[in-house]
Design an enzyme around this catalytic site. Structure first.
Site, PDB file in Angstrom:
ATOM      1  N   ARG A  46      24.351  43.813  54.377  1.00  0.00           N
ATOM      2  CA  ARG A  46      23.173  42.981  55.109  1.00  0.00           C
ATOM      3  C   ARG A  46      23.797  42.351  57.041  1.00  0.00           C
ATOM      4  O   ARG A  46      22.656  43.017  57.459  1.00  0.00           O
ATOM      5  CB  ARG A  46      23.368  41.112  54.579  1.00  0.00           C
ATOM      6  CG  ARG A  46      21.259  41.080  53.931  1.00  0.00           C
ATOM      7  CD  ARG A  46      21.293  39.995  53.905  1.00  0.00           C
ATOM      8  NE  ARG A  46      23.086  39.321  53.029  1.00  0.00           N
ATOM      9  CZ  ARG A  46      22.548  38.076  51.999  1.00  0.00           C
ATOM     10  NH1 ARG A  46      21.272  37.601  51.758  1.00  0.00           N
ATOM     11  NH2 ARG A  46      24.166  38.044  51.544  1.00  0.00           N
ATOM     12  N   LYS A 179      40.909  48.226  30.888  1.00  0.00           N
ATOM     13  CA  LYS A 179      42.505  48.393  30.921  1.00  0.00           C
ATOM     14  C   LYS A 179      43.176  49.581  29.850  1.00  0.00           C
ATOM     15  O   LYS A 179      42.576  49.580  29.019  1.00  0.00           O
ATOM     16  CB  LYS A 179      42.891  46.934  30.204  1.00  0.00           C
ATOM     17  CG  LYS A 179      42.120  46.042  31.495  1.00  0.00           C
ATOM     18  CD  LYS A 179      42.950  44.540  31.012  1.00  0.00           C
ATOM     19  CE  LYS A 179      41.580  43.282  31.753  1.00  0.00           C
ATOM     20  NZ  LYS A 179      42.550  42.822  32.556  1.00  0.00           N
ATOM     21  N   HIS A 237      34.120  40.508  27.508  1.00  0.00           N
ATOM     22  CA  HIS A 237      35.523  41.166  27.238  1.00  0.00           C
ATOM     23  C   HIS A 237      35.872  40.976  25.719  1.00  0.00           C
ATOM     24  O   HIS A 237      36.391  41.887  25.219  1.00  0.00           O
ATOM     25  CB  HIS A 237      36.634  40.501  28.523  1.00  0.00           C
ATOM     26  CG  HIS A 237      35.861  39.984  29.434  1.00  0.00           C
ATOM     27  ND1 HIS A 237      35.820  41.328  29.933  1.00  0.00           N
ATOM     28  CD2 HIS A 237      35.820  39.216  30.752  1.00  0.00           C
ATOM     29  CE1 HIS A 237      35.039  41.063  31.295  1.00  0.00           C
ATOM     30  NE2 HIS A 237      35.933  39.940  31.168  1.00  0.00           N
ATOM     31  N   LYS A 328      40.947  28.798  30.819  1.00  0.00           N
ATOM     32  CA  LYS A 328      41.559  28.774  31.747  1.00  0.00           C
ATOM     33  C   LYS A 328      42.545  26.979  31.731  1.00  0.00           C
ATOM     34  O   LYS A 328      42.174  26.591  31.254  1.00  0.00           O
ATOM     35  CB  LYS A 328      40.439  28.389  32.902  1.00  0.00           C
ATOM     36  CG  LYS A 328      39.212  29.149  32.295  1.00  0.00           C
ATOM     37  CD  LYS A 328      39.005  30.122  34.000  1.00  0.00           C
ATOM     38  CE  LYS A 328      37.798  31.176  34.226  1.00  0.00           C
ATOM     39  NZ  LYS A 328      38.622  32.358  34.360  1.00  0.00           N
TER      40      LYS A 328
HETATM   41  C1  BG6 Z   1      36.136  38.007  34.582  1.00  0.00           C
HETATM   42  C2  BG6 Z   1      36.107  36.531  34.779  1.00  0.00           C
HETATM   43  O1  BG6 Z   1      34.964  39.041  34.075  1.00  0.00           O
HETATM   44  O2  BG6 Z   1      37.298  38.231  34.240  1.00  0.00           O
HETATM   45  C3  BG6 Z   1      36.640  35.764  35.184  1.00  0.00           C
HETATM   46  O3  BG6 Z   1      34.748  36.539  35.070  1.00  0.00           O
HETATM   47  C4  BG6 Z   1      38.461  35.755  34.442  1.00  0.00           C
HETATM   48  O4  BG6 Z   1      36.589  34.020  35.361  1.00  0.00           O
HETATM   49  C5  BG6 Z   1      38.439  37.361  34.044  1.00  0.00           C
HETATM   50  O5  BG6 Z   1      38.972  35.291  35.317  1.00  0.00           O
HETATM   51  C6  BG6 Z   1      39.770  37.577  33.680  1.00  0.00           C
HETATM   52  O6  BG6 Z   1      39.943  39.382  34.194  1.00  0.00           O
HETATM   53  P1  BG6 Z   1      41.293  39.275  34.005  1.00  0.00           P
HETATM   54  O7  BG6 Z   1      41.430  41.260  34.451  1.00  0.00           O
HETATM   55  O8  BG6 Z   1      42.117  38.945  34.914  1.00  0.00           O
HETATM   56  O9  BG6 Z   1      42.193  39.177  32.639  1.00  0.00           O
END
Ligand code: BG6
Length: 480
Positions: A46, A179, A237, A328
């Protein structure tokens, strides 16, 4: 491997993901000779920016997010010369003519459009690419998570994209699939005779998947508080990791063969029982950065931690629990999958030597690698005493300097888009199946207003997560 000539448009080209991951990733591939000289990367957003100002901003991003001394000023300049910028109004008409002039639409150029913007704009972008005849028939669309927040919204996004593009053109990113070790998991499983015959309920006691982070929600509180660990990490994930561990061998390493098998795993997942799930929320008595302070709320019931025991209802995995946990502000940053094998059926050694079991651990981060715990005789004259030792395959040690060139997840995935390989991207039906499984669990929490259990920062989560294992005579492996 060289790639064909391409034009890549990044909508949201000045955003955080573009600056932090996408452009540094592309730059690294450029340095490895994987960006043809006439290819273009076009940032579209934008703000009013000239090409020169966009290039300055991306130069600053490269300096911020790539290790110092990992590139030369000459490389940076050559890369920036291939960057362009278009100011665009995603919901209006401005900028689309300029974009059309920049993006080649011929059969020799690969076109990729990266939607690094809010999902609410996907429809507008797709439609404008189409009506302005910018996207050709082979164009590829790249989208990021969150792909919806429940089944209904995911279905809507899928149908919006499919109004203009075929499924074979849509690349849904889950960066965990990019990964290195995740792909190695498939190589280890399907490239060796050793493991696959043991990969079932007869030999496996249970599987653990841990994705522990030390960071909190930080500046992402507004997004995170509406999502929680289940939507942010588990639905995508962890579910993807689970699928790769549990799936049947695909007939080929090709996109649909792999994704068909993953989909079957999701469909075979039982709904978990209430007491097989532990939700947590971090608290801090010391640094004032507990979850509630970070999201500026007194009463949020969003979980920043989840541990759960899952069952896969199929012949291969009947009776084998899969324990998942993610959170977290935990003790350490570790992502690891462990296959814990059963004990030998009968021990020929005396009781003092203890019972031992093999554990195959696949570490995604840090120190990517695979370790197999094997039992051997303790060296020395002390008689037949058994010890467990790791057969270690830390990639950096085993592969030496070759491991250093290992691309980051985004680099790999973007190059797969350019190569047209969808194997490591989620198909629409997979995402929908994952939401179908997640939705009733989240609805149950919401209906009951369930509060997550508090846990102190720097720990392994709430005590109840340990109990989930202990009650069945098992324990979580250490988070190191
Ligand atoms: C993201 C999440 O998809 O993956 C985050 O939204 C998380 O909250 C992150 O911290 C973790 O990714 P990685 O590659 O750092 O393990």
């Amino acid at each position: 491997i060289p790639v064909d000539d391409f034009d890549l448009v990044i909508f949201g080209g000045t955003g955080d993901l573009a600056r932090r991951k996408i452009l540094p990733g592309l730059f690294r591939r450029f340095c490895s000779g994987q960006m043809p000289a006439q290819s273009r990367i076009i940032g579209a957003a934008r703000s009013e920016l000239s090409d020169a100002a966009f290039r300055r901003d991306i130069k600053a991003a490269l300096e911020e997010f790539l290790p110092k001394d990992s590139f030369s000023a000459k490389e940076v300049k050559a890369f920036l010369d291939q960057l362009h910028y278009v100011r665009i109004d995603a919901t209006g008409t401005e900028g689309w003519g300029a974009l059309k002039k920049l993006v080649r639409n011929d059969k020799d150029t690969i076109q990729a459009f990266y939607f690094s913007v809010a999902p609410s704009l996907f429809g507008d972008l797709a439609e404008r690419l189409h009506t302005n005849k910018i996207a050709g028939p082979g164009a590829r669309i790249v989208v990021e998570k969150p792909f919806g927040r429940d089944l209904g919204s995911a279905k809507k996004l899928n149908s919006t994209l499919r109004d203009h593009f075929d499924e074979s053109q849509i690349y849904r990113i889950d960066h965990y699939l990019g990964k290195e070790t995740v792909q190695n998991l498939m190589a280890v499983r399907f490239g060796n005779m050793l493991f696959e015959p043991l990969w079932n309920a007869q030999y496996v006691d249970h599987v653990q998947i841990t994705v522990a982070e030390t960071v909190g929600v930080g500046g992402r509180g507004a997004y995170y508080d509406k999502s929680g660990a289940m939507r942010d990490m588990v639905q995508n994930h962890l579910m993807q990791l689970l699928c790769l561990i549990a799936m049947e061998p695909p007939s080929h390493f090709d996109p649909d063969a792999v994704r068909d098998e993953k989909l079957k795993v999701i469909r075979a997942l039982d709904p978990p029982k209430r007491d097989d799930i532990v939700r947590g929320q971090y608290e801090s008595a010391t640094d004032g950065k507990g979850y509630l302070e970070e999201v500026e709320s007194n009463d949020s019931i969003t979980e920043s931690f989840i541990a759960m025991k899952l069952a896969i209802s199929n012949w291969r995995w009947a009776g084998v629990p899969f324990y998942l946990r993610t959170g977290k502000r935990m003790k350490a940053r570790t992502s690891e999958i462990s296959i814990v094998f059963k004990e030998t059926p009968h021990s020929i050694f005396d009781k003092d030597s203890g019972r031992h079991r093999n554990i195959l651990s696949i570490r995604l981060q840090p120190n990517e690698g695979i370790t197999l715990g094997v039992t051997i005789k303790e060296p020395g004259p002390g008689g037949m005493r058994l010890v467990d030792v790791p057969l270690d395959m830390t990639f950096a040690d085993a592969l030496g300097p070759e491991a250093e060139g290992v691309p980051d997840a985004y680099e790999r995935l973007i190059m797969d888009v350019i190569r047209g390989n969808q194997t490591l991207f989620m198909r629409g039906d997979e995402v929908e199946a994952a939401w179908s499984w997640t939705d009733p669990i989240i609805e149950d929490w919401t209906r009951r207003g369930e509060r997550p259990k508090p846990y102190d920062v720097g720990t392994t989560g709430p005590e109840d997560a340990a109990v989930l294992m202990h009650r069945e005579g098992r324990r979580w492996l250490d988070i190191k």
